[in-house]
Design a protein around this motif. Structure first.
Motif, PDB file in Angstrom:
ATOM      1  N   THR A  43       2.966  13.739  44.785  1.00  0.00           N
ATOM      2  CA  THR A  43       1.829  13.249  45.569  1.00  0.00           C
ATOM      3  C   THR A  43       0.700  12.796  44.654  1.00  0.00           C
ATOM      4  N   GLY A  63       5.588  22.012  52.679  1.00  0.00           N
ATOM      5  CA  GLY A  63       4.818  21.754  51.478  1.00  0.00           C
ATOM      6  C   GLY A  63       3.917  22.912  51.098  1.00  0.00           C
ATOM      7  N   GLN A  70       0.428  12.991  55.785  1.00  0.00           N
ATOM      8  CA  GLN A  70       0.841  14.148  54.992  1.00  0.00           C
ATOM      9  C   GLN A  70      -0.219  15.248  55.034  1.00  0.00           C
ATOM     10  N   ARG A  73       6.360  18.721  44.755  1.00  0.00           N
ATOM     11  CA  ARG A  73       5.766  17.848  45.770  1.00  0.00           C
ATOM     12  C   ARG A  73       4.329  17.502  45.409  1.00  0.00           C
TER      13      ARG A  73
END
Length: 173
Positions: free
Chosen positions: A14, A165, A105, A10
């Protein structure tokens, strides 16, 4: 404040997402600069008129010279405007698309880290077992509900942290 997820895949996606934003902004700036330079080259027409007006004797060419100077200035202003618009319009659209997602996020990771910090392991495991999709739980354990009933909370907590996350080490930090 966490800007990037702790989970490696992740974090990589990102970072790639943020990198794409930067690359697009650089491309838009380059295209805007090229448009500016192409339009600015047209100022040579006004310069030619100005020089022609300046070569006419007895001040007769003064209005022509002024017209040429005004034409040059107008072309420079137009080049600046078109270069800016060529950069700004697509940049605003891309930023409008990218930035809210990243802000959301980062906010979710902050809230998740705060909520999960110090929470009892049993409750975290229950949250994972009852809230996460079953296919997602199966990545972490073959029997999510059996693990919950038997008190094997680690795989369920890890699944919950992964969904947020985060990793176990970073969640407590």
């Amino acid at each position: 404040m966490r800007l990037y997820p702790d989970v490696p895949h992740r974090r990589a996606s990102t970072i790639a997402y943020d990198g794409l934003l930067l690359v697009l902004l650089v491309v838009f700036a380059y295209v805007g600069l090229k448009v500016h330079d192409a339009v600015d080259r047209l100022a040579v027409l006004g310069e030619g008129v100005r020089k022609a007006g300046g070569s006419v004797p007895f001040g007769i060419g003064s209005p022509v010279e002024d017209l040429g100077r005004r034409g040059e200035n107008d072309v420079h202003h137009l080049a600046n405007l078109l270069g800016l618009v060529t950069f700004a319009l697509p940049a605003v659209v891309v930023i409008w698309h990218f930035v809210p997602r990243r802000i959301t996020q980062v906010g979710r990771m902050r809230v998740a880290a705060h909520a999960l910090e110090g929470a009892p392991e049993r409750e975290l495991a229950m949250r994972a077992a009852f809230a996460l999709p079953y296919a997602q739980l199966l990545v972490w354990t073959d029997d999510p509900l059996g693990d919950l009933a038997a008190g094997r909370y680690d795989p369920l907590v890890d699944a919950l942290l992964d969904d947020a996350g985060l990793t176990r080490q970073a969640a407590g930090a």
